[in-house]
Motif scaffolding. Structure first.
Motif, mmCIF file in Angstrom:
data_model
loop_
_atom_site.group_PDB
_atom_site.id
_atom_site.type_symbol
_atom_site.label_atom_id
_atom_site.label_comp_id
_atom_site.label_asym_id
_atom_site.label_seq_id
_atom_site.Cartn_x
_atom_site.Cartn_y
_atom_site.Cartn_z
ATOM 1 N N SER A 1 0.829 -1.208 0.000
ATOM 2 C CA SER A 1 0.000 0.000 0.000
ATOM 3 C C SER A 1 0.866 1.263 0.000
ATOM 4 O O SER A 1 0.508 2.264 -0.642
ATOM 5 N N THR B 1 -2.591 -3.972 -6.161
ATOM 6 C CA THR B 1 -3.717 -4.206 -5.256
ATOM 7 C C THR B 1 -3.757 -5.653 -4.795
ATOM 8 O O THR B 1 -3.993 -5.939 -3.613
ATOM 9 N N ALA C 1 -1.241 -6.231 -2.145
ATOM 10 C CA ALA C 1 -1.653 -5.624 -0.872
ATOM 11 C C ALA C 1 -2.653 -6.496 -0.129
ATOM 12 O O ALA C 1 -2.619 -6.599 1.105
ATOM 13 N N SER D 1 -6.224 1.035 1.188
ATOM 14 C CA SER D 1 -5.240 1.173 0.122
ATOM 15 C C SER D 1 -5.649 2.262 -0.867
ATOM 16 O O SER D 1 -4.830 3.093 -1.273
ATOM 17 N N ARG E 1 -3.874 5.922 -1.713
ATOM 18 C CA ARG E 1 -3.542 6.282 -3.100
ATOM 19 C C ARG E 1 -4.140 7.641 -3.478
ATOM 20 O O ARG E 1 -3.451 8.508 -4.033
#
Length: 505
Positions: free
Chosen positions: A278, A386, A389, A405, A409
């Motif tokens: 992340s 992703t 993560a 996450s 971002r």
């Protein structure tokens, strides 16, 4: 819509394809909205009679509002149902887009952009959730690819569409054009999902956590935006905002770590793989978004490009991105995601380093090559991050982990927009002073220009413009260098995560 499975009719064939495309369209519009205004900022600022730095609030206000509502997605889905919330946000997105296009002042437009971010924030995670819900389990990969494609196309199409629409029809139409698309998309999703189960339960909202989140994020963003115009901490207002941001952030951390149902579950950071991935996502996206903000601004302000051509220069990365996306999707299934992710970030850094060779005589094609080759590396960054993560978190934590996450971002993109422009302008002023100090014979230069037929005022103006033009070029190249370093640092972070089979998630 029902709350049980009694009336459920699984989607298949054409129904599945149409519903999936409509849901993907919602995600596309939200991602598109984060970049479509980038190339239009100079035009919007000129039209509304404000400075360029004030005009960038059009970008950051949307991103901050979006970041704040992303963590609310889980609560909204439980309280009202995921499909109901998605459809409401879809229609609200259309209504607020219409309002933004009708704005007659910067304050009105910023208010509209804040509302647009608030209703758009839940759409991205909910679109991913709904796609996974309507696709059969054996076709889950297809749902992930569709979502990833709509996420990738948005930043690519945004600068191109924004430039063409702004130059041909006026900046208002970058908002108006989304209205019919959002209305039709919302109607299609409602028509195909109304008989699908949409469970909802009693859900408690962490009101204190939400309030603290809004306070510290809002104070920090205003400080970053206004600091460059108020000489930073020599201004009492900036000092107060900084204190509010620090105290609010520390209070937020303490509250979220001790509350039973936090709005942002910070305990997820105990998973080393999630933390590494992340942070990689946030750092890499901040660098990427900074590049797609600074490049069109430089091209329009100092290279004489129209919004359309600045959009082409930025959006050309989509050509190879579209070609490479399916290939990268297959490679992720068999190759260590950390290798793909690091390679993508190093490649993005290399393309930024390539841009450091630009000069004031750079042609469109010379600029196009590094942008074109950015496409595959961008896909290598976005596709596996992703999954990496989520690979190490507990199954019941995946929804919160995905929201956290995306929150990081989005927030990183908003802060990067403010920071890169502040540093760009400050560095340009420093370079301008350095260039002036390196020219002890300015009077001789002016006299030579006057002997060539120029008036004194014209000669001074021409010399001043040349110095300013070169100082902005040097500042831009320095920003490219900083972004390159950030990409290089981010490329190291995935290796802090354990190896994981992301296909299983």
């Amino acid at each position: 819509m029902t709350n049980d499975d009694s009336n459920s009719r699984p989607l298949t064939g054409a129904s599945l394809i149409i519903a999936a495309l409509a849901i993907g369209t919602g995600n596309f519009l939200v991602v598109l909205d984060s970049t479509i205004a980038n190339v239009s900022v100079p035009t919007i600022a000129g039209s509304l009679g404000v400075s360029m730095s004030q005009g960038t609030w059009v970008i950051t206000s949307y991103a901050v509002a979006e970041a704040i509502t992303v963590p609310l997605t889980g609560w909204l889905a439980m309280k009202f149902g995921a499909a109901r919330t998605f459809i409401f946000c879809f229609f609200a997105f259309a209504l607020v887009s219409l309002y933004c296009g009708m704005a007659g002042s910067l304050n009105t437009l910023i208010l509209g952009r804040v509302m647009l971010g608030l209703v758009g924030g839940p759409i991205m995670p909910l679109s991913q959730m709904l796609l996974m819900r309507i696709f059969p389990k054996e076709k889950a990969t297809a749902a992930s690819v569709l979502w990833a494609m709509t996420t990738l196309i948005g930043p690519i199409a945004g600068p191109i569409l924004g430039g063409i629409i702004c130059d041909s029809y006026g900046w208002q139409w970058i908002f108006h054009i989304k209205v019919p698309v959002a209305i039709i998309g919302g109607l299609v999703v409602w028509a195909f999902l109304r008989h699908q189960p949409d469970p909802k339960t009693k859900a408690r909202i962490d009101a204190v956590g939400l309030g603290l989140l809004i306070i510290w994020v809002g104070a920090l963003e205003v400080m970053l935006e206004e600091g460059r115009d108020k000489d930073w901490f020599s201004s009492p207002e900036i000092c107060i905002l900084g204190a509010i941001a620090v105290i609010g952030f520390l209070s937020f951390l303490i509250w979220e770590l001790t509350d039973e149902n936090p709005i942002v579950d910070l305990r997820i950071f105990r998973h080393r793989g999630f933390t590494a991935a992340s942070v990689t996502f946030a750092g890499g996206f901040a660098a990427f978004f900074a590049s797609v903000v600074i490049l069109p601004l430089w091209l329009q302000q100092n290279m004489g490009y129209t919004a359309t051509w600045a959009g082409y220069a930025t959006g050309i990365m989509g050509i190879l991105a579209m070609v490479s996306a399916p290939i990268v999707g297959k490679v992720v299934e068999v190759v260590d995601a950390r290798i793909i992710l690091s390679t993508g970030l190093l490649g993005l850094g290399a393309m930024m380093a390539w841009r450091m060779t630009f000069n004031s005589d750079v042609t469109f094609m010379q600029m196009a090559w590094p942008t074109l080759f950015t496409g595959p590396f961008m896909v290598m960054f976005f596709v596996p991050v992703t999954g990496l993560a989520l690979a190490t978190v507990e199954p019941h934590e995946q929804a919160n982990a995905a929201g956290l996450s995306n929150f990081m971002r989005t927030l990183a993109g908003a802060f990067a927009t403010s920071l890169v422009q502040t540093q760009w302008q400050n560095t340009a002023r420093v370079k301008q002073n350095e260039l002036v100090n390196m020219m002890p014979n300015t009077d001789r230069v002016i006299n030579d220009m006057m002997q060539g037929g120029m008036s004194h005022d014209a000669a001074v103006g021409s010399l001043s413009y040349t110095i300013y033009h070169q100082s902005v070029l040097l500042s831009t190249l320095e920003m490219f260098g900083i972004i390159t370093v950030v990409f290089g640092f981010a490329a190291l972070l995935p290796w802090l995560a354990p190896r994981a089979n992301i296909v299983q998630h």
